[in-house]
Design a protein around this motif. Structure first.
Motif, mmCIF file in Angstrom:
data_model
loop_
_atom_site.group_PDB
_atom_site.id
_atom_site.type_symbol
_atom_site.label_atom_id
_atom_site.label_comp_id
_atom_site.label_asym_id
_atom_site.label_seq_id
_atom_site.Cartn_x
_atom_site.Cartn_y
_atom_site.Cartn_z
ATOM 1 N N ALA A 1 -2.938 4.165 -10.348
ATOM 2 C CA ALA A 1 -1.525 3.726 -10.039
ATOM 3 C C ALA A 1 -1.238 2.667 -11.127
ATOM 4 O O ALA A 1 -0.243 2.586 -11.733
ATOM 5 N N ALA B 1 -4.728 -2.506 -3.392
ATOM 6 C CA ALA B 1 -4.004 -1.051 -3.230
ATOM 7 C C ALA B 1 -4.505 -0.284 -4.275
ATOM 8 O O ALA B 1 -4.618 0.818 -4.488
ATOM 9 N N GLY C 1 0.540 3.851 -2.979
ATOM 10 C CA GLY C 1 0.195 5.360 -2.638
ATOM 11 C C GLY C 1 1.146 6.092 -3.020
ATOM 12 O O GLY C 1 0.925 7.235 -3.749
ATOM 13 N N ASP C 2 2.496 5.831 -2.903
ATOM 14 C CA ASP C 2 3.370 6.832 -3.427
ATOM 15 C C ASP C 2 3.635 6.845 -4.900
ATOM 16 O O ASP C 2 4.034 8.002 -5.453
ATOM 17 N N LYS D 1 -8.115 0.841 -4.452
ATOM 18 C CA LYS D 1 -8.481 1.494 -3.157
ATOM 19 C C LYS D 1 -8.003 3.080 -3.345
ATOM 20 O O LYS D 1 -8.113 3.816 -2.748
ATOM 21 N N THR D 2 -6.905 3.044 -4.227
ATOM 22 C CA THR D 2 -6.225 4.515 -4.425
ATOM 23 C C THR D 2 -6.730 5.313 -5.513
ATOM 24 O O THR D 2 -6.231 6.366 -5.830
ATOM 25 N N GLY D 3 -7.894 4.718 -5.977
ATOM 26 C CA GLY D 3 -8.646 5.587 -7.143
ATOM 27 C C GLY D 3 -9.761 5.820 -7.095
ATOM 28 O O GLY D 3 -10.436 5.557 -5.636
ATOM 29 N N VAL E 1 0.883 6.956 -6.729
ATOM 30 C CA VAL E 1 -0.385 7.681 -7.295
ATOM 31 C C VAL E 1 -0.046 9.127 -6.805
ATOM 32 O O VAL E 1 -0.475 10.177 -7.461
ATOM 33 N N ASP E 2 0.643 9.283 -5.754
ATOM 34 C CA ASP E 2 0.649 11.018 -5.357
ATOM 35 C C ASP E 2 2.003 11.361 -5.667
ATOM 36 O O ASP E 2 2.596 12.291 -5.105
ATOM 37 N N PHE F 1 0.632 -1.329 0.083
ATOM 38 C CA PHE F 1 0.022 -0.069 -0.145
ATOM 39 C C PHE F 1 0.731 1.174 0.041
ATOM 40 O O PHE F 1 0.624 2.300 -0.691
#
Lengths: 489, 489
Positions: free
Chosen positions: B243, B146, B111-112, B149-151, B114-115, B107
């Protein structure tokens, strides 16, 4: 797609092309993609970047570097398209799949790294392949050859050019200015170019910059060496091994340092600098990059590759169980160097290691009988001849009015109990000095009052921390308190 | 280092910071580095770029995206420094070293990604690690979770949302518009989002774009689906699995497609789209991405992961020994689709495969008894109900005045001898269509007159090539003549 060139004097440091977001969408290209720009028979490759506000959908902005490369007529349209992947990407896949690369394949990869045809992500795949699958002795030699043949090269009238290199990683290990001064004073030609700090508090170039200009042109460097036998400059601006600079940049993202590239990197730079006699220092131990066992193996590989390129090489393994000298940080380290050269309360560990290394070079270059090098090196240092040579080099490079004062904010860390110091963690010392602002803040850093194995009593000073802002100082103190930097037992 | 903000309305599509070359040198930062920008408690991460001509040494230019993120006061100075590597880089090293990653670690990496905290080179190291060392079943599930869930996520009132996905790579395999039209006509909800071409002549989104708007907002997409049961849009603008979009971009540099990421990519996008019933088509054979043996193994993995996420999944293995249909290229492919839907001289291979796939979905969704799906799908197609549904979907998305004419320049390739066609190389057909200008030039491409196993006589047409420029046409003909695209025996 045909687009008008929008004129805009845009120097970007590299060939880039700006397109409107919608144009990029139509071409199905993404930020960082390689773009082929053509106009009749003229062609250039550039990296794509979006800047909505500067261009319309029918226009393209090219950085000056693109014009310099391809001499496009800015009044006529250019054709823009996604560039095909270079052939070398297939060799990168081959390496990822564990196969050996031929001389031609390695030259293709390195050539494409140098001329920007490979993106950083593609270079990362290459590094990952080498990291995962390694390289044969032959491949390492091809890589070394490719790296030095795709860059500039220094030529010298004399044949006997000496150089030294330390694998690095030990805080305060600033032997180079001392070794070079001693050797140059003994008549050895040592055109020494160094790097800036990558993960440590200071590189030799960062420290020397406190006293002298270090970003010299090739011509200036030659002038300095002709006059003084030596130089102590920054290698980054000379283009001696441009592929290596890019590889290091991609490697350090994860602090990967695959051994084949470490070997190729060091030897290719020495070949490009025209050096023939090279001393390699491999610090080993739990505080260093490699263990004693690994250092021994690395030494054999160095010697084998050096032989292949007809270099005279001597490799020393030096135990490294703590930082060297007292000062950590550009100004603090150059002060240690001056204390040794001026023979004024010099840190003995730094002095002894410098003499040990200088002695090896004196012996290798026939300036001393075997076993007598240390005696000669020490006399050159103690008589002040080395310091005179150092000043001569600084004057020739361009002396800077030195400000050896330290950063505004400081804090003393004292022993909480009496006993023997059993640990000074080299990696954490490096890390704290970065938190304190090194290497950017030249006057920031750490002064180490006592070394490992010394007996101290409660309340005695252990370290003094220096920072330009109270915030950085607080952060460093906080980090010190949270981790085991020093142990007393 | 403290710098003044130079105001410049610069939209760059991502957070970037421009600094003067000398400022960058002082900070020891390089193009592509992550920079931390702070002002009191405000903080943003941006990527560094040099543009000498826009800024002085004391200034910094921030793209609009940085301001939007951090709300800096543009009248006050900001502090600029190299950002520390995110923690996730250590997990990437862990994977490169062959270790398994935990849920939290995966995750963190995703996450990294994506951002923007990880650079493309760092993402490449992650892809290389997964490629070299693989992932356990657990890790693939964590990665899937992951990514989705990050979108963004689509929510539907109904529970029974169907979807299909083909592993791809087969030229002309444009079954999606036909399958979706048949299934939606039968009352199944199928919000289908597709990609644009990555390495082939056209993606479903490229082909649909000839007839309708495909870059819909989330709200528009919902409106279309509510009205027609389905959509045929481009998934790229919806942010469903950002991602994955970035991972794919880095993978395709070398056309790496590590299996764990292939699985996570497909399933995460279906989860984000809110689909519950999924048909996966795995074309296999020497002309496809996988062999029959690999396809079988892949099927089992798909089913296992689907079960973990409580998805109803059906996987079909379809033999692929040549391109499908007659047209290759956006307009040529949509013409094939229309011929099938209008039942007007339809390419039988495309029609049969579409019916086969639609039948599986009808059966899976309980719209047909087992074994009767093909009969129902065929009647929906033959009665024109599927075509009516297709037109309804196009109207709802936004009909485009279609121009189904083909590119200006064309060339017929004729058989040099009589015999049976024993090979039509799918990968080379894809490659030639790219040379002809696909997918950018929508009217370019290849018309395949005869298929594998057909008997032909000398002089009969094999292919017609279409291109918008005579240069591209010549290049394609040259490539055809140099390689074995078609074999007759």
């Amino acid at each position: 797609m045909r687009l008008k060139i929008k004129k805009l004097k845009l120097e970007a440091g590299r060939p880039i092309v700006f397109l409107h977001e919608k144009t990029a969408q139509k071409l199905n290209i993404h930020i960082g993609d390689r773009i082929a720009i053509t106009q009749k028979n003229l062609r250039a490759i550039a990296i794509f970047d979006i800047v909505k506000s500067l261009v319309s959908e029918k226009e393209v902005v090219l950085s000056q570097e693109v014009f310099e490369y391809a001499k496009f007529n800015s009044k006529k349209e250019v054709h823009i398209n996604l560039a095909l992947s270079p052939e070398s990407t297939t060799y990168i896949i081959k390496k990822l799949n564990g196969k050996s690369l031929s001389r031609e394949e390695i030259f293709a990869v390195v050539g494409d790294i140098v001329d920007n045809s490979l993106t950083e992500a593609e270079i990362a795949y290459f590094v990952a392949g080498v990291y995962e699958k390694g390289m044969s002795f032959k491949e390492i030699c091809f890589l070394t050859e490719a790296i030095y043949k795709t860059g500039s090269k220094l030529f010298w009238d004399k044949k006997e050019i000496a150089d030294k290199h330390s694998i690095g990683g030990i805080a305060g290990n600033r032997t180079t200015p001392i070794v070079v001064s001693i050797c140059a004073a003994a008549g050895i030609t040592m055109p020494k170019t160094s790097s800036r700090a990558i993960t440590s508090a200071a590189g030799t170039a960062d420290a020397m910059e406190v006293l002298a200009k270090v970003d010299l042109s090739l011509n200036d460097l030659k002038r300095v060496v002709k006059k003084t036998n030596a130089c102590l400059t920054w290698g980054g601006s000379l283009g001696l091994a441009p592929a290596d600079d890019k590889l290091i940049r991609v490697e350090r993202l994860l602090n990967l340092d695959p051994e084949p590239q470490l070997l190729a990197s060091i030897i290719s730079k020495k070949l490009a600098a025209g050096s023939k006699y090279i001393l390699i220092d491999i610090p080993y131990g739990p505080q260093a990059k490699v263990s004693k066992e690994k250092a021994r193996k690395l030494k054999l590989k160095f010697l084998k590759i050096a032989k292949n390129f007809k270099l005279h090489m001597h490799v020393v393994l030096t135990p490294a169980d703590q930082p060297i000298g007292n000062g950590i940080g550009p100004v603090l380290e150059i002060k240690d160097v001056l204390r040794v050269l001026q023979q004024n309360n010099s840190p003995k560990d730094l002095e002894n290691k410098s003499i040990f290394l200088a002695a090896k070079i004196l012996e290798m270059m026939g300036k001393s009988k075997p076993g007598k090098g240390e005696f000669i090196a020490r006399s050159i240092l103690e008589t002040g001849v080395a310091y005179d040579k150092f000043k001569e080099i600084i004057d020739a490079q361009g002396k800077i009015k030195a400000d050896l004062g330290l950063a505004k904010h400081s804090y003393e860390i004292k022993a909480k109990k009496s006993g023997k110091i059993t640990l000074i963690d080299n990696k954490l010392i490096n890390y704290i000095s970065r938190v304190l602002g090194c290497p950017e803040d030249k006057k920031a850093g750490i002064y180490i009052h006592h070394h490992k194995n010394e007996e101290i009593t409660e309340g005695q000073k252990l370290l003094t921390l220096y920072a330009e802002s109270s915030k950085k100082l607080k952060e460093a103190i906080h980090f010190f308190n949270e981790s085991k930097v020093i142990e007393i037992n």
